[in-house]
Design an enzyme around this catalytic site. Structure first.
Site, short mmCIF file in Angstrom:
data_model
loop_
_atom_site.label_atom_id
_atom_site.label_comp_id
_atom_site.label_asym_id
_atom_site.label_seq_id
_atom_site.Cartn_x
_atom_site.Cartn_y
_atom_site.Cartn_z
N LYS A 126 3.74 4.44 0.08
CA LYS A 126 3.09 3.27 0.68
C LYS A 126 1.77 2.96 -0.01
O LYS A 126 1.49 1.81 -0.36
CB LYS A 126 2.82 3.53 2.17
CG LYS A 126 1.87 2.53 2.81
CD LYS A 126 1.63 2.78 4.28
CE LYS A 126 0.52 3.73 4.63
NZ LYS A 126 -0.85 3.21 4.48
N ASN A 127 0.95 4.00 -0.20
CA ASN A 127 -0.40 3.73 -0.71
C ASN A 127 -0.43 3.45 -2.21
O ASN A 127 -1.49 3.18 -2.77
CB ASN A 127 -1.34 4.87 -0.31
CG ASN A 127 -1.58 4.87 1.20
OD1 ASN A 127 -1.37 3.83 1.86
ND2 ASN A 127 -1.97 6.00 1.76
N ARG A 162 -5.71 -1.68 5.80
CA ARG A 162 -6.89 -1.34 5.01
C ARG A 162 -6.71 -1.70 3.53
O ARG A 162 -7.66 -2.06 2.83
CB ARG A 162 -7.14 0.16 5.15
CG ARG A 162 -8.32 0.69 4.39
CD ARG A 162 -9.60 0.22 5.00
NE ARG A 162 -10.74 0.78 4.31
CZ ARG A 162 -12.00 0.51 4.63
NH1 ARG A 162 -12.27 -0.29 5.62
NH2 ARG A 162 -12.99 1.04 3.96
N ASP A 168 -4.26 12.54 5.77
CA ASP A 168 -3.01 11.94 6.26
C ASP A 168 -1.98 13.00 6.67
O ASP A 168 -1.05 12.71 7.41
CB ASP A 168 -2.38 11.06 5.17
CG ASP A 168 -3.19 9.81 4.93
OD1 ASP A 168 -3.95 9.42 5.82
OD2 ASP A 168 -3.07 9.23 3.83
N ASP A 192 -5.69 1.41 10.30
CA ASP A 192 -5.75 2.39 11.38
C ASP A 192 -7.18 2.55 11.89
O ASP A 192 -8.13 2.47 11.13
CB ASP A 192 -5.27 3.75 10.86
CG ASP A 192 -3.80 3.73 10.51
OD1 ASP A 192 -3.05 3.04 11.23
OD2 ASP A 192 -3.42 4.38 9.54
#
Ligand code: EPU
Length: 414
Positions: free
Chosen positions: A17-18, A87, A302, A111
């Site tokens: 995802k990041n 973010r 995380d 988040d």
């Protein structure tokens, strides 16, 4: 969701995802079609797709592949509701400023871990020649000259998204930019590799010193494979630790999770690299060990909700210290509802392991916290219901189905 035991079989780790969220932004820095394979089918990707579309990009989805055709960023009023969803949208600031010369970016959300400042982004872009005004609603940035100017930037903290933002600002800046104390995350390397494949001159990604030689334009259309998601891998590893079992994680990259694996090995889990990933075994109750989160390559913040869940059913007592997002403990009150023995003290939690948890209705407050509660349900007597699962779907591609495929009794319900 019903308590289940012993996970067996194999499961593929999704794309990161990041990584993909920043890669989608980077695709807008050039003209042409960029294709990303191993793309996770998660809501954050679709939301970023909407942002990219609003900026003039054409986004095409195929299973696990996303293509972005860009003609550069179009100047437009960004939808605050979309930007606030994640973010990663703060990473639009550098590249948009570098190419459009003036940007109004609604403040990014994501988040809720307490305060998530943007001061390092702002200070570094100012050092590169931007004039920036920050209000409670938006970041307004304007170039003082025709281009951003390369310079030496020292990050007081190796912030992940700041590093991504500055790399994307610097590739088309005038002259050389040096980022000292850069974030070293594998996703930063993935971004640099993609940009370099379009002609960017970025050296040192993955180390604390990144040097970028600004060029006039990026060119070409490439197919880029997104790296595997180490946070999803860590979640699945924790699931095996909690429920017990023997699972092959296809595509997991042990090298990207070294510190975590050392600690989990110490807790009694067993890991063996296999040709296409990692074999994970847990044959007895894990033993408690202290854990602290640190910037990469340390144990990631995380991973922590899943690790705290694992420790909550391990033998003994442990102290878990959060050093990145001090307020990232909202899942603890949910674990307490399930019978965990966890006490929060400032940025530490003391976890006294219990034999098993008790099924309850609990609420997911963010992506990783939600996933951790799903894992807690694997070791709970009776049924566990998790609400607000849209948070989980932001970052995990059908986590229930993945866990089901290795023998867990978990499903989405209406
Ligand atoms: N920070 C500042 N000022 C800044 C930027 C960051 O003080 O201008 C501080 C933050 O407040 C925090 C620390 O620096 O205390 C670390 O923040 P960082 O910038 O590294 O985090 P991020 O880039 O906002 C990314 C991931 C997060 C992950 C963190 C830490 C993305 C989109 N998000 O956030 O991922 O927790 O790095 O590794 O890349 C998730 O995937 O669930 C997630 C929250």
């Amino acid at each position: 969701m019903f308590a289940s035991q012993n996970l067996q079989g194999e499961v593929k780790v999704q794309g990161a995802k990041n990584s993909i969220l920043k890669l989608m932004i980077a695709a807008m820095l050039t003209q042409g079609e960029q294709t990303f394979t191993n793309c996770p089918d998660i809501t954050d990707v679709h939301d970023m797709g909407e942002i990219i579309t609003s900026l003039g990009g054409k986004v095409k989805y195929e299973p696990h592949t996303i293509s972005i055709t860009s003609n550069g960023f179009h100047d437009c009023k960004l939808d605050a509701n979309l930007i606030e969803k994640m973010r990663a949208s703060v990473a639009l600031l550098g590249p948009m400023l570098s190419t459009l010369k003036e940007v109004r970016l609604p403040l990014p959300g994501g988040d809720d871990f307490g305060s998530r400042p943007v001061d390092i982004h702002v200070r570094c872009l100012e050092a590169m020649g931007a004039e920036i005004k920050l209000s409670s609603k938006e970041i307004y940035a304007k170039l003082q000259k025709k281009r951003l100017i390369g310079t030496r930037l020292v990050l007081e903290y190796p912030s992940h998204t700041t590093t991504d933002n500055l790399i994307m600002a610097a590739v088309l800046a005038e002259g050389e930019t040096v980022i000292e104390n850069a974030a070293r995350e594998p996703e930063v390397v993935d971004l640099a590799n993609f940009l370099n494949s379009l002609g960017a001159k970025i050296q040192g990604a993955g180390t604390s010193r990144i040097v970028i030689d600004g060029i006039d334009k990026l060119t070409g259309s490439v197919v880029h494979e997104v790296i595997p998601d180490r946070v999803e891998a860590a979640t699945l590893i924790s699931a095996v630790g909690i429920a017990g079992g023997d699972v092959n994680l296809i595509d997991a990259v042990p090298f990207n999770m070294d510190m975590l694996l050392v600690r989990l090995d110490d807790m009694g889990m067993k890991f063996k690299p296999i040709s296409n990933g990692l074999n994970v075994k847990s044959t007895k109750r894990t033993i408690s060990r202290d854990v602290q989160t640190l910037p990469y390559p340390g144990i990631a913040t995380d991973y922590k909700p899943a690790i705290v869940t694992l420790l909550s059913v391990s033998e003994g007592t442990s102290v878990v210290t959060e050093n990145i997002f001090i307020g990232r403990f909202r899942y603890v009150e949910e674990l307490l509802k399930m019978g965990a023995n966890v006490t929060t003290e400032g940025h530490h939690v003391i976890v006294r392991g219990v034999e098993s948890l008790i099924g309850a209705t609990v609420e997911s407050h963010d992506i990783r916290a939600g996933a951790a509660l799903v894992l807690a349900g694997l070791k709970a007597e009776g049924e566990t219901t998790i609400t607000n699962v849209h948070h989980i779907d932001r970052g995990y591609e059908n986590l229930p189905r993945k866990l089901q495929s290795i023998g867990a009794n978990v499903a989405y319900v209406e």
